[in-house]
Design a protein around this motif. Structure first.
Motif, PDB file in Angstrom:
ATOM      1  N   VAL A   1      69.565 -75.100  23.810  1.00  0.00           N
ATOM      2  CA  VAL A   1      70.214 -73.982  23.137  1.00  0.00           C
ATOM      3  C   VAL A   1      70.556 -72.928  24.170  1.00  0.00           C
TER       4      VAL A   1
ATOM      5  N   THR B   1      69.866 -72.420  29.505  1.00  0.00           N
ATOM      6  CA  THR B   1      69.475 -72.998  28.226  1.00  0.00           C
ATOM      7  C   THR B   1      67.956 -73.027  28.084  1.00  0.00           C
TER       8      THR B   1
ATOM      9  N   HIS C   1      67.150 -65.806  20.080  1.00  0.00           N
ATOM     10  CA  HIS C   1      67.288 -67.090  19.399  1.00  0.00           C
ATOM     11  C   HIS C   1      67.152 -66.929  17.889  1.00  0.00           C
TER      12      HIS C   1
ATOM     13  N   SER D   1      70.137 -67.901  15.412  1.00  0.00           N
ATOM     14  CA  SER D   1      69.933 -69.045  14.523  1.00  0.00           C
ATOM     15  C   SER D   1      69.954 -68.637  13.057  1.00  0.00           C
TER      16      SER D   1
END
Length: 319
Positions: free
Chosen positions: A26, A32, A103, A107
Motif C-alpha cells: 500500500v 510502500t 492508512h 482506507s
C-alpha cells in the motif's frame, strides 16, 4: 483503572496453527508498506488494526488475529523499514503514527479496534490520543511507554551503540555473523518467558524472516534509527510540553485494555500498571509466567481479554 475481564474460552475457535495471512503493498512506489489481511469469518465483524514492536513484523499477530477473526476483520502492518515494507524517511514514534493515521484515513476503515505491542503500543497511544475518531477500542500489550531505568530492559545494552559513528555498519556486520537459527533462538528467548509455548512452525517462520531481513540493506539503519526515536521519546516524556507520551495517554478516550507479562525482559514490568493508571477508561491484565509478546506466547488468554472488551462495547444492533 479496573481489572480486565476474560470471556469464556469456548467462544474462541479450536487451537490451530494458521500460516501468516496474505498481504499486499500500500502506498506510493519506494514508500510502500506491507499490510496483511486476516479475513473475518462472520459478516458482522468489525475492523481492527494491529501494530507490531521493534524488530518485529505483522507476523507477530497471526495467532491472535486468527482467534479473533469471528469478531474482527483485521489488518496488520509491517512498519516502514521492517518486514516487507520499504524503508522510511524517519524512524520516530510520531512518524510511525502518521503512517498508521494516513492508512486509516485513506482506507476509510476507521474507527478501528486498535491493538499494539511494545513499540506498536506506544504508536497506538499516539494515534488514539491524536485521532480519537479513528479508534473504537485500544489494546496495549507490553507497551513501550517511557521509563527511566535502562537496566530494566535487555535493550539497555544497545544504548552505547547509538553514540558510535556509523553504528549501522557495525550492527549489520555483527548480524551477518550470526546464523539465522541462532538469532531466532536469541530473539525468542528475549521475548518469551516459556519458549515451549512457541511451536515449531512459528520458530521456522522466525528463522526465515531473519534470513530475509539479512538481505535488506536498510534493516540495521531502521532498527537503530527506531531505537534512537524511542530514546528521544522517552526523554521528551519527562520534559514540559504536550508532546509527552504520558500526557498523550491521559487524553485517550477509547476504552482501553492494557496487558503486561510479569516476566517481560524488554519493558519494565511496572509500565503496564502505570499506563492503565493514566488512561481514564482502562482495564489491566497482568500475566504470570509471560514475557514481552503475550499475543504470541498465550494468544488464547489475550483473545479472551480482547473479547471481553469488545463485549463491553459492542455496537447496538442497527447502529
Amino acid at each position: 483503572m479496573r481489572d480486565a475481564l476474560l470471556a469464556a474460552d469456548d467462544l474462541l475457535p479450536e487451537d490451530r496453527m494458521p500460516p501468516p495471512w496474505l498481504g499486499r503493498r500500500v502506498g506510493p512506489e519506494g514508500s510502500t508498506v506491507y499490510i496483511r489481511d486476516t479475513p473475518a469469518t462472520t459478516a458482522d465483524a468489525e475492523p481492527a488494526f494491529y501494530v507490531h514492536g521493534l524488530g518485529g513484523s505483522s507476523q507477530n499477530w497471526t495467532d491472535l488475529a486468527g482467534l479473533l477473526a469471528g469478531r474482527l476483520d483485521g489488518e496488520a502492518i509491517d512498519l516502514p523499514g521492517f518486514g516487507n515494507s520499504d524503508p522510511g524517511d524517519r524512524y520516530t514514534i510520531a512518524s510511525f503514527a502518521d503512517r498508521v493515521i494516513g492508512h486509516l484515513d485513506q482506507s476509510g476503515r476507521g474507527p478501528v479496534h486498535l491493538l499494539g505491542n511494545s513499540l506498536g503500543g506506544a504508536i497506538a497511544v499516539r494515534v488514539a490520543g491524536r485521532r480519537p475518531d479513528l479508534v473504537r477500542t485500544l489494546t496495549l500489550i507490553s507497551p513501550a511507554m517511557p521509563f527511566l531505568d535502562p537496566r530494566r530492559s535487555l535493550q539497555g545494552r544497545m544504548l552505547p551503540l547509538l553514540a558510535i559513528p556509523r553504528a549501522e555498519r557495525l550492527m549489520a556486520r555483527r548480524l551477518a555473523q550470526i546464523p539465522p537459527e541462532e538469532m531466532a533462538r536469541q530473539v525468542i528467548e528475549a521475548c518469551v518467558a516459556d519458549t515451549s509455548r512457541i511451536g515449531e512452525q512459528r520458530r521456522l517462520e522466525t528463522i526465515e524472516e531473519i534470513r530475509i531481513r539479512g538481505t535488506a540493506a536498510h534493516y540495521a539503519s531502521a532498527y537503530l534509527g527506531t531505537l534512537r526515536g524511542i530514546v528521544s521519546e522517552f526523554v521528551r516524556a519527562y520534559l514540559p510540553g504536550d508532546r509527552s507520551l504520558w500526557r498523550t495517554a491521559a487524553r485517550i478516550t477509547a476504552p482501553t485494555l492494557v496487558i503486561g507479562g510479569r516476566q517481560d525482559r524488554l519493558v519494565d514490568v511496572r509500565v503496564a500498571p502505570q499506563v492503565a493508571g493514566v488512561i481514564p477508561d482502562s482495564r489491566l491484565l497482568m500475566l504470570d509466567g509471560v514475557g514481552h509478546v503475550a499475543q504470541m506466547e498465550v494468544p488464547r488468554t489475550v483473545a479472551r481479554a480482547v473479547l471481553a472488551l469488545l463485549d463491553e462495547h459492542r455496537d447496538p444492533v442497527g447502529a
